[in-house]
Design a protein around this motif. Structure first.
Motif, PDB file in Angstrom:
ATOM      1  N   LYS A  35     -46.371 -36.623   5.134  1.00  0.00           N
ATOM      2  CA  LYS A  35     -45.718 -35.472   5.448  1.00  0.00           C
ATOM      3  C   LYS A  35     -46.270 -34.302   4.554  1.00  0.00           C
ATOM      4  CE  LYS A  35     -41.466 -37.810   6.939  1.00  0.00           C
ATOM      5  NZ  LYS A  35     -42.099 -38.924   6.758  1.00  0.00           N
ATOM      6  N   LYS A  36     -45.969 -32.995   5.009  1.00  0.00           N
ATOM      7  CA  LYS A  36     -46.686 -31.682   4.437  1.00  0.00           C
ATOM      8  C   LYS A  36     -46.070 -31.833   2.805  1.00  0.00           C
ATOM      9  CE  LYS A  36     -46.956 -26.838   4.725  1.00  0.00           C
ATOM     10  NZ  LYS A  36     -46.126 -25.689   5.997  1.00  0.00           N
ATOM     11  N   TRP A  39     -48.200 -33.856   0.116  1.00  0.00           N
ATOM     12  CA  TRP A  39     -49.600 -33.479  -0.156  1.00  0.00           C
ATOM     13  C   TRP A  39     -50.000 -33.289  -1.481  1.00  0.00           C
ATOM     14  CZ3 TRP A  39     -54.370 -34.174   1.612  1.00  0.00           C
ATOM     15  CH2 TRP A  39     -55.308 -33.586   1.251  1.00  0.00           C
ATOM     16  N   ASN A 108     -53.810 -38.509   9.575  1.00  0.00           N
ATOM     17  CA  ASN A 108     -53.408 -37.427  10.690  1.00  0.00           C
ATOM     18  C   ASN A 108     -53.885 -36.047  10.475  1.00  0.00           C
ATOM     19  OD1 ASN A 108     -51.819 -36.640   8.518  1.00  0.00           O
ATOM     20  ND2 ASN A 108     -49.992 -37.573   9.069  1.00  0.00           N
ATOM     21  N   HIS A 109     -53.159 -35.159  11.220  1.00  0.00           N
ATOM     22  CA  HIS A 109     -53.675 -33.610  11.190  1.00  0.00           C
ATOM     23  C   HIS A 109     -53.185 -32.972   9.947  1.00  0.00           C
ATOM     24  CE1 HIS A 109     -54.819 -33.823  15.675  1.00  0.00           C
ATOM     25  NE2 HIS A 109     -55.413 -32.828  15.155  1.00  0.00           N
ATOM     26  N   ILE A 110     -52.309 -33.360   9.249  1.00  0.00           N
ATOM     27  CA  ILE A 110     -51.753 -32.955   7.965  1.00  0.00           C
ATOM     28  C   ILE A 110     -52.659 -33.139   6.769  1.00  0.00           C
ATOM     29  CG2 ILE A 110     -49.972 -33.402   6.169  1.00  0.00           C
ATOM     30  CD1 ILE A 110     -47.795 -34.099   8.281  1.00  0.00           C
ATOM     31  N   PHE A 113     -55.190 -30.240   7.763  1.00  0.00           N
ATOM     32  CA  PHE A 113     -54.812 -28.757   7.238  1.00  0.00           C
ATOM     33  C   PHE A 113     -54.751 -28.543   6.128  1.00  0.00           C
ATOM     34  CE2 PHE A 113     -52.667 -29.300  11.787  1.00  0.00           C
ATOM     35  CZ  PHE A 113     -53.773 -29.140  12.627  1.00  0.00           C
ATOM     36  N   GLU A 114     -54.220 -29.633   5.384  1.00  0.00           N
ATOM     37  CA  GLU A 114     -53.907 -29.470   3.920  1.00  0.00           C
ATOM     38  C   GLU A 114     -55.066 -29.319   2.958  1.00  0.00           C
ATOM     39  OE1 GLU A 114     -51.179 -28.442   2.179  1.00  0.00           O
ATOM     40  OE2 GLU A 114     -50.158 -28.490   3.887  1.00  0.00           O
ATOM     41  N   HIS A 147     -47.728 -26.527  11.846  1.00  0.00           N
ATOM     42  CA  HIS A 147     -47.702 -26.988  10.696  1.00  0.00           C
ATOM     43  C   HIS A 147     -47.680 -25.822   9.498  1.00  0.00           C
ATOM     44  CE1 HIS A 147     -49.106 -29.569   7.105  1.00  0.00           C
ATOM     45  NE2 HIS A 147     -49.975 -28.510   6.784  1.00  0.00           N
ATOM     46  N   SER A 150     -43.996 -24.581   9.525  1.00  0.00           N
ATOM     47  CA  SER A 150     -42.978 -25.474   9.101  1.00  0.00           C
ATOM     48  C   SER A 150     -43.014 -25.588   7.455  1.00  0.00           C
ATOM     49  CB  SER A 150     -43.168 -26.774   9.576  1.00  0.00           C
ATOM     50  OG  SER A 150     -42.259 -27.812   8.881  1.00  0.00           O
ATOM     51  N   ASP A 156     -49.617 -21.117   3.289  1.00  0.00           N
ATOM     52  CA  ASP A 156     -49.554 -21.301   4.785  1.00  0.00           C
ATOM     53  C   ASP A 156     -50.044 -20.145   5.569  1.00  0.00           C
ATOM     54  OD1 ASP A 156     -49.189 -23.990   4.590  1.00  0.00           O
ATOM     55  OD2 ASP A 156     -46.935 -23.693   4.330  1.00  0.00           O
TER      56      ASP A 156
END
Length: 1049
Positions: A35-36, A39, A108-110, A113-114, A147, A150, A156
């Motif tokens: 989860k975001k 990270w 996953n995509h998280i 992105f992170e 993402h 949120s 972000d």
């Protein structure tokens, strides 16, 4: 580094270790469920591994960028593989990343992105995002927006804005190897989703009618607008919104900024970033390139227009965002020392407001005018609050940026060389500017820039500048010229010659041109010494170099070399065509010998003596180029100089005489042959006016030019006619165009084009001609011409006889004349006399030869009746003149012609030049008669003896006497008494003397005295004392010789 090598190197092992450690920290949950908010705790090993790879172990910045992209490519490909779960039996064969992906845990995509956010990889992220198809791209972007919206942080927001800005300015060029690899991965992923499997996770399916990239971005910013807490971020976000509005909705065509504004903008950006960033880490080249990309992005329309968001919606979101930030006090502008983002926002506001003021956009928003007005008012209020002054770069800063751009060959600054050559030159020191030109000569290799530099050099020479600086600048300019392409060289030389016939040296003082003679000698010595093709290019370049500086001196040396040095023409064939222009050649070739030498020079260069790389034969100088430079510009009916016209025609004849392959289309067919034929036809038509009185500044075409013109027209007609016959459908339109154009000209002109149109058109002649000869209707048709009234049939008939041998034979065969009717034969003879009088003055020597042949054949066939009368003797000696009847009758007929021509009614018919030409034609005819007579009596080669006697020597002497009288009679009648007839009379006396010398018994002493008295009396009628004296002396000599021979006997 190859694909296989970097996929299995130690750096990928480091990356694998980072992911495995993160997966271990994530336990008992898999890394796939990250989860975001987790990270910061779990992603550290991954970030540390990436830093180890990209920052600590790599020193070269290019390698760092490549590895960043490789890492994102690996990570994103792993995400696609996890999402799609392809068949492993197929995947290990087709996927080049299979082994590496298989060693990584599922993610996953998280994670993606992170990682992008943590490492500031937004630029690379967008490069790979663009590898997706539009629908997939929008889907991936929606995942990113979800993402960042949120639990948003300022990081972000910054990530979203950076991605948005990169999308706005990133126009895909050439794909590198990683782009191609990832594009293949994306395509494989898309294909696998067309056959869903039970293991594949459900994917978000966007509505194509309501979702697009612009819509996703605007909505994302609207959702996180409350999370922007700094003015700089607000300036950045608002400028991106406005730029997106401008490029996606308001801009249809790319805006082209002047190079001055572009350079000032980029220089200002560089200066501001220098102040804000650490000097040690400042990369000037990168900053300039980024500033150029940023500027280009705001001036180029979007590649695709938004399909899921209307302009009114975009305006509403923008207004909402502005109002929110104004309430928060985030849009307060500084009064001084503005930042890069503040200046960028000011530029964006100006562009959008200017575009919104255009009526076309107001028309498109009918019914939504209130929103448009609100946006205008809001943007104007923001603009008014921008009270700061945009700083301008100094001259030194502009100069520094300009040199950097040129030295590193940066793209997007096409107009900079021109600016540097003109306005910016004053911002440099003398030698700094010259050295910049020297280093970047390739950027100035155009005619326009070269001429600008020449004007600068001229100005410096006139301002008493340092001579050494001027010489250095001159050398730089000449070097730039030397590297121009051949067409650019020719264009530059033409421009130079239009200003100064002495080329570059025409602008420079002698102190700057010192040493040119030595350079000229070296250039031509290099030609003589360059036997091999390897050094020929260098020799040609050397000649072009000196030609640019002083074309007159170079041309003189070139032509001298072509004539004096055997084979030299083969070494200077690429000499620029502009040097052989009208201004140079016409003024320098002042004699027939020089013209002939130059023609030989051109002919040698046009020969196909070279073999191309594929074995084809080619010439040193294409005939097409010679035609374009020397012929086409000067073939006008009202040519300013007849001598130039003759030379043009000679050159045209020279080009047409070059050998070509018979199985290919002739090169002339690519050089507008039909307009060329029409120009020649017009010139031929103008020949009918050759004896008219010219008006002021008009030069009429001479009869000598007509002979050459007819020869060229005949040659060109045959060449064009062959290719027309090969492909009539291809050339039919041009053929009919030419025929319609020459219909305006004299009817005889069309006969000379018969070879061109073959059987497409009949021979067309005046109707009166058809009344005197029987011509087949299949080939001939009549024309109703006002100038050919009743009784002019024989005139038209004789005109046809003079046109060509083919038509001449047709006219004789078809002549309608009944020999059984004496009256008709008698009238025919009189008609012939009048017709020849009307045609003779406008005949060329070749046409006159055909007419003489016609007259001889008519005499031999008894169709032309010419009663012979002895007008110059009191009684006829007992001689047999039947052998010479044809010569005597023809001579009498010619005499009758001139008696009619020189009569009181026709005496002022011709100009003095016309009479000279007509006299010359008559002299040529008489020489033919004289030659025919002399062939009928043998002249012994040994010394004659009194016993030697010719069978018809007395008859020959009598005939010569008659011919002498005819010639002098005509000479006396013709105005001006042409010299050609005097020479003809002198020639008759010479032959008379030769017969008396060979056959002394053919003339008694008394006859000799009578003859001398007779000849002298006839000669006394001449007006010119010199001619008269010369003939008297000749008469006295041969008559005295004859009497002395009698005394010896």
């Amino acid at each position: 580094m190859t694909l296989s090598s970097w996929l299995s190197c130690e750096k990928t092992a480091v990356l694998q270790g980072g992911f495995l450690l993160a997966n271990q920290i994530c336990q008992p949950e898999p890394l796939l469920s990250l989860k975001k908010e987790d990270w910061d705790r779990i992603g550290c090993p991954i970030v540390n591994a990436v830093k180890e790879i990209c920052e600590h172990s790599l020193r070269d910045s290019t390698d760092r960028v490549h590895w960043r992209k490789r890492i994102l490519c690996i990570v994103w490909s792993k995400i696609l593989e996890v999402r799609n779960r392809e068949d492993i039996d197929i995947k290990w064969k087709e996927d080049p990343l299979f082994a590496l992906q298989n060693s990584l845990p599922d993610i996953n995509h998280i994670v993606l992105f992170e990682l992008v956010k943590s490492m500031s990889f937004s630029t690379i992220y967008v490069e790979l995002l663009l590898c997706f198809q539009p629908a997939e791209r929008c889907e991936e972007l929606k995942l990113l927006v979800d993402h960042v919206t949120s639990s948003s942080t300022e990081a972000d927001v910054k990530l979203l804005l950076e991605v948005w800005w990169e999308l706005l300015k990133n126009k895909r060029g050439c794909l590198d190897a990683l782009d191609q690899l990832f594009t293949a991965q994306c395509s494989r992923s898309m294909m696998s989703t067309t056959e869903p499997s039970p293991l594949a996770s459900k994917r978000f399916k966007p509505d194509p009618e309501s979702t697009c990239v612009v819509h996703v971005l605007f909505e994302g910013l609207r959702k996180i607008k409350e999370h922007l807490t700094s003015s700089e971020l607000c300036y950045f976000a608002l400028s991106i919104c406005l730029d997106t509005l401008y490029t996606s909705y308001l801009l249809d065509n790319a805006t082209d900024l002047s190079i001055e504004i572009k350079l000032q903008n980029i220089s200002r950006t560089v200066s501001l970033k220098k102040r804000k960033e650490v000097i040690d880490g400042f990369d000037l080249i990168q900053v300039i390139c980024e500033a150029q990309r940023d500027l280009a992005a705001t001036l180029t329309p979007a590649e695709t227009k938004p399909c899921g968001m209307a302009f009114i919606q975009a305006m509403q979101v923008t207004l909402e965002i502005i109002c929110s930030w104004e309430v928060m006090g985030l849009l307060k502008m500084p009064s001084s020392d503005p930042s890069v983002m503040a200046i960028r926002l000011k530029d964006s506001l100006d562009r959008v407001l200017t575009s919104l003021e255009q009526p076309s956009h107001a028309k498109d928003l009918v019914g939504n005018g209130q929103t448009l007005n609100n946006l205008r008012v809001t943007l104007k209020g923001l603009t008014a609050s921008l009270s700061f002054t945009v700083p301008e770069s100094s001259a030194a800063e502009l100069a520094n940026i300009s040199i950097t751009i040129l030295d590193h060959h940066l793209e997007g600054f096409e107009g900079l060389p021109g600016l540097l050559a003109s306005k910016l030159s004053q911002n440099f020191s003398e030698m700094e500017w010259i050295h910049c030109l020297e280093r970047n000569g390739s950027a100035f290799q155009t005619k326009e820039l070269l001429m600008t530099l020449i004007s600068k050099l001229t100005a410096k020479c006139q301002s008493d500048a340092d001579v050494q600086h001027c010489k250095k600048l001159k050398d730089v300019i000449v070097n730039i010229f030397s590297h121009l392409s051949l067409p650019e060289k020719n264009a530059t030389l033409s421009e130079m010659l239009s200003i100064s016939r002495k080329g570059l040296h025409g602008f420079l003082p002698s102190s700057v041109t010192i040493g040119f003679s030595k350079e000229l000698n070296l250039a031509f010595n290099s030609i003589i010494q360059s036997g091999a093709n390897s050094s020929l290019d260098a020799a040609i370049s050397a000649v072009a170099r000196v030609a640019f500086q002083n074309p007159e001196a170079t041309l003189r040396r070139c032509c001298h070399m072509a004539v004096v040095n055997l084979g030299a023409h083969a070494m200077i064939t690429d000499y620029p065509a502009a040097l052989r222009s009208h201004d140079t050649v016409w003024s320098k070739l002042s004699s027939l010998q020089e013209e002939n030498q130059f023609l030989q020079f051109l002919a040698e260069m046009m020969k196909c003596n070279l073999t191309g790389s594929t074995g084809e034969k080619r010439s040193f100088l294409p005939a097409e180029e010679v035609l374009h430079v020397f012929v086409q510009p000067y073939l006008l009916p009202a040519s300013p100089s007849t001598s130039n016209l003759v030379f043009c025609l000679q050159i045209l004849q020279c080009t047409l005489s070059q050998e070509t392959r018979s199985d290919t289309v002739h090169w002339i067919m690519s050089c507008s042959p039909f307009p060329l034929l029409y120009c020649l036809a017009q010139l031929l038509n103008e020949c009918n006016r050759c004896w008219n009185q010219p008006v002021e500044s008009e030069t009429l075409i001479s009869m000598e030019s007509k002979d050459l013109l007819l020869s060229v027209l005949h040659t060109l007609g045959i060449i064009v006619g062959k290719d027309v016959a090969r492909a009539p459908d291809v050339w039919s339109r041009s053929l009919f165009w030419l025929y319609s154009k020459v219909e305006e000209l004299d009817w005889t002109v069309r006969f000379y084009l018969k070879d061109v149109w073959g059987n497409h058109f009949k021979y067309e002649v005046p109707n009166t001609l058809l009344s005197v000869c029987d011509l087949p209707e299949q080939e001939w048709s009549g024309l109703d011409l006002p100038q050919y009234g009743q009784g002019t049939g024989l005139v038209a008939w004789l005109e046809c006889c003079a046109l060509s041998d083919r038509v001449h034979e047709a006219m004789l065969e078809s002549l309608s004349l009944n020999l059984l009717k004496p009256d008709e034969v008698n009238m025919f003879g009189k008609g012939q006399l009048v017709a020849v009088c009307q045609i003779l003055p406008w005949c060329t020597s070749r046409e006159w030869e055909r007419l003489l042949k016609v007259l001889q054949e008519l005499l031999q066939s008894s169709k032309l009746y010419v009663p012979y009368s002895l007008e110059y003797v009191d009684f006829l000696p007992l001689l047999d003149l039947r052998l010479f009847a044809g010569e005597l009758r023809l001579s009498v007929f010619l005499l009758r012609i001139f008696q009619l021509l020189c009569g009181s009614r026709c005496s002022d018919w011709l100009s003095p030049q016309g009479w000279v030409h007509t006299g010359r034609l008559y002299a040529n005819a008489m020489r033919g008669i004289i030659s025919s007579v002399t062939e009928k009596i043998p002249l012994p080669s040994t010394t004659p003896s009194p016993k030697t006697s010719g069978a018809c020597s007395q008859e020959v002497l009598f005939v010569f006497t008659q011919l002498f009288c005819h010639v002098l009679h005509v000479q006396v009648m013709i105005p001006g008494q042409p010299e050609a007839l005097f020479l003809c009379a002198l020639e008759i006396l010479t032959h008379y003397e030769a017969v008396i010398s060979a056959y002394p018994d053919s003339c008694t002493a008394l006859q000799g005295l009578d003859t001398r008295h007779f000849f002298t009396t006839i000669t006394d009628n001449l007006h010119c004392a010199d001619m008269k004296a010369a003939l008297h002396q000749k008469i006295f000599e041969f008559c005295s010789f004859g009497l002395s021979q009698k005394n010896v006997k």
